[in-house]
Design a protein around this motif. Structure first.
Motif, PDB file in Angstrom:
ATOM      1  N   ALA A  67       0.824  -1.201   0.000  1.00 17.84           N
ATOM      2  CA  ALA A  67       0.000   0.000   0.000  1.00 17.84           C
ATOM      3  C   ALA A  67       0.865   1.260   0.000  1.00 17.84           C
ATOM      4  O   ALA A  67       0.397   2.341  -0.393  1.00 17.84           O
ATOM      5  N   ASP A  68       2.109   1.138   0.438  1.00 11.95           N
ATOM      6  CA  ASP A  68       2.989   2.297   0.549  1.00 11.95           C
ATOM      7  C   ASP A  68       3.907   2.452  -0.663  1.00 11.95           C
ATOM      8  O   ASP A  68       4.613   3.455  -0.769  1.00 11.95           O
ATOM      9  N   VAL A  69       3.917   1.485  -1.566  1.00 13.52           N
ATOM     10  CA  VAL A  69       4.827   1.522  -2.708  1.00 13.52           C
ATOM     11  C   VAL A  69       4.598   2.771  -3.548  1.00 13.52           C
ATOM     12  O   VAL A  69       5.534   3.520  -3.868  1.00 13.52           O
ATOM     13  N   VAL A  70       3.341   3.022  -3.934  1.00 18.59           N
ATOM     14  CA  VAL A  70       3.035   4.176  -4.786  1.00 18.59           C
ATOM     15  C   VAL A  70       3.345   5.476  -4.057  1.00 18.59           C
ATOM     16  O   VAL A  70       3.905   6.414  -4.647  1.00 18.59           O
ATOM     17  N   ASN A  71       3.018   5.545  -2.777  1.00 19.30           N
ATOM     18  CA  ASN A  71       3.277   6.769  -2.014  1.00 19.30           C
ATOM     19  C   ASN A  71       4.758   7.117  -2.003  1.00 19.30           C
ATOM     20  O   ASN A  71       5.142   8.276  -2.192  1.00 19.30           O
ATOM     21  N   ASN A  91       2.815   9.523 -12.968  1.00 20.22           N
ATOM     22  CA  ASN A  91       1.414   9.277 -12.690  1.00 20.22           C
ATOM     23  C   ASN A  91       1.306   8.052 -11.781  1.00 20.22           C
ATOM     24  O   ASN A  91       1.945   7.027 -12.042  1.00 20.22           O
ATOM     25  N   PRO A  92       0.527   8.104 -10.700  1.00 21.25           N
ATOM     26  CA  PRO A  92       0.407   6.930  -9.815  1.00 21.25           C
ATOM     27  C   PRO A  92       0.035   5.656 -10.553  1.00 21.25           C
ATOM     28  O   PRO A  92       0.445   4.558 -10.149  1.00 21.25           O
ATOM     29  N   ALA A  93      -0.715   5.793 -11.651  1.00 19.57           N
ATOM     30  CA  ALA A  93      -1.125   4.598 -12.401  1.00 19.57           C
ATOM     31  C   ALA A  93       0.045   3.941 -13.113  1.00 19.57           C
ATOM     32  O   ALA A  93      -0.065   2.789 -13.561  1.00 19.57           O
ATOM     33  N   GLU A  94       1.166   4.655 -13.220  1.00 17.76           N
ATOM     34  CA  GLU A  94       2.326   4.099 -13.914  1.00 17.76           C
ATOM     35  C   GLU A  94       3.413   3.655 -12.941  1.00 17.76           C
ATOM     36  O   GLU A  94       4.577   3.512 -13.307  1.00 17.76           O
ATOM     37  N   VAL A  95       3.033   3.413 -11.693  1.00 15.16           N
ATOM     38  CA  VAL A  95       3.879   2.717 -10.725  1.00 15.16           C
ATOM     39  C   VAL A  95       3.307   1.311 -10.595  1.00 15.16           C
ATOM     40  O   VAL A  95       2.197   1.132 -10.089  1.00 15.16           O
ATOM     41  N   SER A  96       4.052   0.321 -11.057  1.00 12.68           N
ATOM     42  CA  SER A  96       3.535  -1.049 -11.127  1.00 12.68           C
ATOM     43  C   SER A  96       4.337  -1.974 -10.222  1.00 12.68           C
ATOM     44  O   SER A  96       5.575  -1.951 -10.236  1.00 12.68           O
ATOM     45  N   VAL A  97       3.623  -2.779  -9.458  1.00 14.62           N
ATOM     46  CA  VAL A  97       4.238  -3.839  -8.650  1.00 14.62           C
ATOM     47  C   VAL A  97       4.128  -5.136  -9.436  1.00 14.62           C
ATOM     48  O   VAL A  97       3.067  -5.461  -9.969  1.00 14.62           O
ATOM     49  N   GLY A  98       5.223  -5.875  -9.534  1.00 10.10           N
ATOM     50  CA  GLY A  98       5.173  -7.102 -10.315  1.00 10.10           C
ATOM     51  C   GLY A  98       6.374  -7.986 -10.086  1.00 10.10           C
ATOM     52  O   GLY A  98       7.032  -7.927  -9.033  1.00 10.10           O
ATOM     53  N   THR A  99       6.670  -8.789 -11.081  1.00 10.63           N
ATOM     54  CA  THR A  99       7.712  -9.807 -10.974  1.00 10.63           C
ATOM     55  C   THR A  99       8.746  -9.608 -12.070  1.00 10.63           C
ATOM     56  O   THR A  99       8.392  -9.461 -13.248  1.00 10.63           O
ATOM     57  N   TRP A 100      10.002  -9.626 -11.679  1.00 15.38           N
ATOM     58  CA  TRP A 100      11.103  -9.539 -12.624  1.00 15.38           C
ATOM     59  C   TRP A 100      11.678 -10.932 -12.835  1.00 15.38           C
ATOM     60  O   TRP A 100      12.000 -11.633 -11.888  1.00 15.38           O
ATOM     61  N   ALA A 119       8.551   2.038 -12.686  1.00 18.51           N
ATOM     62  CA  ALA A 119       8.065   3.417 -12.694  1.00 18.51           C
ATOM     63  C   ALA A 119       8.344   4.019 -14.059  1.00 18.51           C
ATOM     64  O   ALA A 119       9.455   3.879 -14.595  1.00 18.51           O
ATOM     65  N   VAL A 120       7.341   4.681 -14.645  1.00 12.84           N
ATOM     66  CA  VAL A 120       7.471   5.349 -15.938  1.00 12.84           C
ATOM     67  C   VAL A 120       7.286   6.843 -15.722  1.00 12.84           C
ATOM     68  O   VAL A 120       6.225   7.279 -15.240  1.00 12.84           O
ATOM     69  N   THR A 121       8.296   7.629 -16.040  1.00 16.75           N
ATOM     70  CA  THR A 121       8.210   9.080 -15.907  1.00 16.75           C
ATOM     71  C   THR A 121       8.089   9.710 -17.283  1.00 16.75           C
ATOM     72  O   THR A 121       8.668   9.226 -18.261  1.00 16.75           O
ATOM     73  N   ARG A 122       7.331  10.836 -17.345  1.00 16.03           N
ATOM     74  CA  ARG A 122       7.018  11.443 -18.651  1.00 16.03           C
ATOM     75  C   ARG A 122       7.051  12.966 -18.589  1.00 16.03           C
ATOM     76  O   ARG A 122       6.666  13.572 -17.589  1.00 16.03           O
ATOM     77  N   ARG A 123       7.477  13.521 -19.715  1.00  9.08           N
ATOM     78  CA  ARG A 123       7.137  14.883 -20.074  1.00  9.08           C
ATOM     79  C   ARG A 123       6.570  14.797 -21.482  1.00  9.08           C
ATOM     80  O   ARG A 123       7.316  14.860 -22.476  1.00  9.08           O
ATOM     81  N   ASP A 124       5.273  14.589 -21.569  1.00 13.16           N
ATOM     82  CA  ASP A 124       4.652  14.428 -22.877  1.00 13.16           C
ATOM     83  C   ASP A 124       3.189  14.853 -22.831  1.00 13.16           C
ATOM     84  O   ASP A 124       2.657  15.217 -21.768  1.00 13.16           O
ATOM     85  N   SER A 126       0.470  13.141 -23.163  1.00 11.99           N
ATOM     86  CA  SER A 126      -0.450  12.308 -22.380  1.00 11.99           C
ATOM     87  C   SER A 126      -0.434  12.681 -20.911  1.00 11.99           C
ATOM     88  O   SER A 126      -1.375  12.398 -20.174  1.00 11.99           O
ATOM     89  N   ASN A 127       0.649  13.317 -20.443  1.00  8.48           N
ATOM     90  CA  ASN A 127       0.772  13.753 -19.057  1.00  8.48           C
ATOM     91  C   ASN A 127       0.509  15.252 -18.909  1.00  8.48           C
ATOM     92  O   ASN A 127       0.691  15.804 -17.828  1.00  8.48           O
ATOM     93  N   ASN A 128       0.154  15.886 -20.043  1.00  9.19           N
ATOM     94  CA  ASN A 128      -0.113  17.330 -20.060  1.00  9.19           C
ATOM     95  C   ASN A 128       1.096  18.163 -19.625  1.00  9.19           C
ATOM     96  O   ASN A 128       0.935  19.249 -19.059  1.00  9.19           O
ATOM     97  N   ASN A 129       2.285  17.663 -19.895  1.00  8.75           N
ATOM     98  CA  ASN A 129       3.484  18.430 -19.548  1.00  8.75           C
ATOM     99  C   ASN A 129       4.592  18.226 -20.574  1.00  8.75           C
ATOM    100  O   ASN A 129       5.745  17.958 -20.214  1.00  8.75           O
ATOM    101  N   PRO A 130       4.284  18.350 -21.898  1.00  9.95           N
ATOM    102  CA  PRO A 130       5.344  18.173 -22.892  1.00  9.95           C
ATOM    103  C   PRO A 130       6.422  19.243 -22.712  1.00  9.95           C
ATOM    104  O   PRO A 130       6.168  20.316 -22.143  1.00  9.95           O
ATOM    105  N   LEU A 131       7.601  18.943 -23.188  1.00 13.32           N
ATOM    106  CA  LEU A 131       8.724  19.872 -23.068  1.00 13.32           C
ATOM    107  C   LEU A 131       8.676  20.861 -24.223  1.00 13.32           C
ATOM    108  O   LEU A 131       8.862  20.489 -25.390  1.00 13.32           O
ATOM    109  N   ALA A 132       8.411  22.126 -23.915  1.00 13.90           N
ATOM    110  CA  ALA A 132       8.338  23.159 -24.955  1.00 13.90           C
ATOM    111  C   ALA A 132       9.730  23.475 -25.490  1.00 13.90           C
ATOM    112  O   ALA A 132      10.715  23.469 -24.751  1.00 13.90           O
ATOM    113  N   THR A 133       9.800  23.728 -26.794  1.00 10.97           N
ATOM    114  CA  THR A 133      11.059  24.112 -27.427  1.00 10.97           C
ATOM    115  C   THR A 133      11.135  25.625 -27.538  1.00 10.97           C
ATOM    116  O   THR A 133      10.115  26.324 -27.566  1.00 10.97           O
TER     117      THR A 133
END
Length: 451
Positions: A67-71, A91-100, A119-124, A126-133
């Motif tokens: 329960a504390d992994v995402v936090n 995004n919390p939805a892109e923190v995944s618990v699983g098996t390697w 964990a997947v981090t983004r500046r794009d 879909s995350n409403n934070n693309p990197l402006a040029t």
């Protein structure tokens, strides 16, 4: 009249360089944009990767409390990349618990016994934070939308216990093997060599006549820390095939104080498995019938399912009978008589001064002779030294020492042994091997990024 004016206008070349200047200006801005905006994109990609790495590691360290992994992962992401500047990169939805899967090097979300966090981090977009040029938007005049970059990265962190820490010899400093020792069943021998010696600086030292079965591993951070002797591999069968370069840290040494304190207080996280019930979620609870007895010296007969806390001076003697299903925590040195036999026993000594904290006399049998079946093994914990005398035999023995561990000759430990110590010394004519999970105890988790 009109014709002359038109001809004169067409032939007038004044201002022609303005068009060329505008074209070259746009080209220079575009080239500058490639340099500046692309550099900024790579910089942000590096920041995103570092944030993904930190978030995945923070999550996997908290894996015992899913329960504390995402936090924890989210906390590290916002700490690394300010939300006001970068938006929410994780995004919390892109923190995944699983098996390697170590064999296929793949991650799968879910699983009955998760060991990894992605964990997947983004500046794009879909995350409403693309990197402006800053400069590349000028390409819009030729129909190319380069006003932003979409960047995403991922990291996978895993927790596990390296196999060498479950079955093998791992020295924080040096492992010294004398002659005519045999190593079997994929056992590991490691020296981390944290203290450099003047002259010959060996992480793993050895004489001649040792035997290393195929699959055995002899490792150290630098293979130059083996003795530089002519015919070393010729005189030690299998050594050259066993050599591996790499780091391995005996983390349980730092836990000795906590382990001993936990044993004394009947903490189920530190009591041996034979004294606890473990449910399907891995939660541990002390079995009914387990009791603690505080004594000044060990009694002649030990009652099973008892934790003996021995407040002693100098030395306490183990009874000369079969000891089983007990925990012994002594404030002084612990010594056994010749031929001692222990099954399902934890020995701990708080002694860290001169002389051995735990000393097992000759012909000791440590563990039940069940040839690698689970249960029946022996655990030893002490901040001091441990000495195992000659002609002993063990079946699932774990030793964690904040000092040195020494084995005298003609011991048979081919049915499972795990040792973590500052220095490990093996005399001659011993046989050592692992037995695939037959060693008791719960070694510390190790955490690493795998992708």
């Amino acid at each position: 009249m009109f014709t002359r004016v038109l001809v004169r206008f067409v032939g007038d070349e004044r201002g022609g360089y303005t068009i060329w200047s505008l074209m070259w200006f746009m080209l220079y801005v575009a080239l500058g944009g490639i340099a500046v905006d692309m550099s900024d994109a790579f910089r942000n990609q590096t920041l995103l990767q570092g944030t993904a790495d930190a978030s995945a590691l923070a999550g996997v360290i908290s894996l015992s409390d899913q329960a504390d992994v995402v936090n924890q992962a989210m906390a590290y992401s916002t700490e690394n990349m300010d939300v006001q500047v970068n938006g929410g990169v994780l995004n919390p939805a892109e923190v995944s618990v699983g098996t390697w899967n170590f064999a296929t090097r793949t991650f799968a979300a879910g699983g009955a016994a998760p060991n990894a966090v992605r964990a997947v981090t983004r500046r794009d977009g879909s995350n409403n934070n693309p990197l402006a040029t800053a400069f590349l938007p000028i390409l819009g005049v030729v129909g190319i939308d380069a006003s932003r970059f979409d960047i995403s990265v991922e990291a996978v962190a895993v927790r596990n216990v390296p196999s060498c820490l479950n079955d093998g010899f791992v020295a924080l400093n040096k492992t010294d093997m004398r002659s005519n020792n045999g190593f079997y069943n994929d056992i590991c021998i490691h020296g981390q060599n944290v203290t450099a010696d003047p002259g010959q600086d060996h992480a793993v030292d050895l004489q001649n006549g040792n035997f290393y079965e195929a699959g055995v591993q002899v490792s150290m951070p630098d293979l130059d820390w083996l003795p530089d002797r002519q015919n070393l591999c010729t005189n030690n069968t299998g050594l050259c095939d066993a050599k591996v370069e790499g780091d391995l840290w005996p983390k349980d040494i730092a836990r000795i104080g906590d382990i001993i304190a936990g044993l004394k207080t009947l903490d189920p996280d530190y009591l041996p498995d034979f004294m606890v019930d473990i449910d399907g979620a891995g939660d541990r609870q002390v079995k009914s019938g387990v009791v603690k007895q505080t004594v000044g010296n060990l009694p002649a007969t030990l009652v099973p399912m008892t934790v003996y806390v021995v407040n002693c001076n100098g030395q306490t003697q183990l009874p000369g009978v079969l000891m089983e299903d007990v925990v012994i925590v002594a404030s002084c040195r612990v010594h056994s008589a010749s031929g001692a036999h222990l099954e399902n026993v934890v020995l701990a000594s708080e002694h860290d001064g001169a002389n051995d904290a735990i000393s097992m006399a000759a012909q000791s049998t440590l563990g039940r002779a069940d040839y690698c079946s689970s249960g029946g093994g022996v655990e030893m914990y002490t901040p001091g030294d441990v000495h195992i005398a000659a002609q002993g035999e063990w079946h699932g023995l774990r030793i964690v020492s904040g000092g040195d561990v020494k084995f005298t000759s003609k011991n048979v430990g081919i049915h499972g042994i795990s040792v973590q110590a500052v220095n490990i010394d093996m005399s001659s004519n011993n046989d050592f091997g692992l037995c695939g999970g037959g060693v008791p105890g719960n070694p510390a988790w190790h955490y690493a990024l795998v992708r």
